[in-house]
Design an enzyme around this catalytic site. Structure first.
Site, short mmCIF file in Angstrom:
data_model
loop_
_atom_site.label_atom_id
_atom_site.label_comp_id
_atom_site.label_asym_id
_atom_site.label_seq_id
_atom_site.Cartn_x
_atom_site.Cartn_y
_atom_site.Cartn_z
N GLU A 125 0.82 -1.21 0.00
CA GLU A 125 0.00 0.00 0.00
C GLU A 125 0.85 1.26 0.00
OE1 GLU A 125 -2.15 -2.88 2.95
OE2 GLU A 125 -0.12 -2.56 2.19
N CYS A 175 -2.79 -3.06 7.46
CA CYS A 175 -2.38 -2.97 8.85
C CYS A 175 -2.61 -1.53 9.35
CB CYS A 175 -0.90 -3.35 8.99
SG CYS A 175 0.23 -2.16 8.24
#
Length: 152
Positions: free
Chosen positions: A56, A84
């Site tokens: 990401e 996360c």
């Protein structure tokens, strides 16, 4: 969520497979803005010696360079595994509109599994989070990777 979400998730799966070929945990991500892929990434923390080199983050960095901005108010990030806390925080700070993910992460997921940062009322930006797109395919890729690593 519709056909476009599935199509983009398939692209993210291809990126996850690239991570796997490089010996990284197979997670792939891409940023889509105005119907165009503006950032791509796959996990690279081992190869880059960088604990922040999650798929990401790499995709967001590329999108920033391509768009000449650090905020992506109309963008969607597609990722094969639930982000996360670090990655979800980056998505919120980048003002990403949506995150669409495949597999849920019962150990470190921050979009509903362990934490639910997108819906944290104290943040000034709300991130729409949708999980389970091609979940079986995304989960199987991760499961097979870790099964193979345990045997080695």
């Amino acid at each position: 969520m519709g056909g476009a979400d599935t199509l983009y998730m398939r692209n993210a799966l291809v990126l996850a497979q690239r991570a796997e070929r490089e010996g990284e945990v197979p997670v792939g991500a891409l940023v889509v803005s105005a119907g165009e892929i503006v950032g791509e990434g796959w996990n690279r923390p081992i190869g880059a010696n960088d604990p922040t080199a999650h798929a990401e983050i790499i995709a967001l960095r590329e999108a920033g360079r391509r768009l000449g901005n650090y905020r992506f108010a109309d963008a969607t990030l597609y990722v094969t595994l639930e982000p996360c806390a670090m990655c979800t925080g980056a998505l919120i700070n980048a003002r990403v509109m949506r995150v669409v993910f495949g597999a849920w992460d019962a150990k470190a997921g921050a979009c509903g599994s362990v934490l639910d940062l997108p819906r944290e009322p104290r943040f000034t930006h709300r991130l729409d989070a949708f999980g389970g797109v091609l979940a079986e395919e995304c989960s199987l890729l991760l499961k097979n990777f870790f099964t193979t690593r345990r045997r080695a």
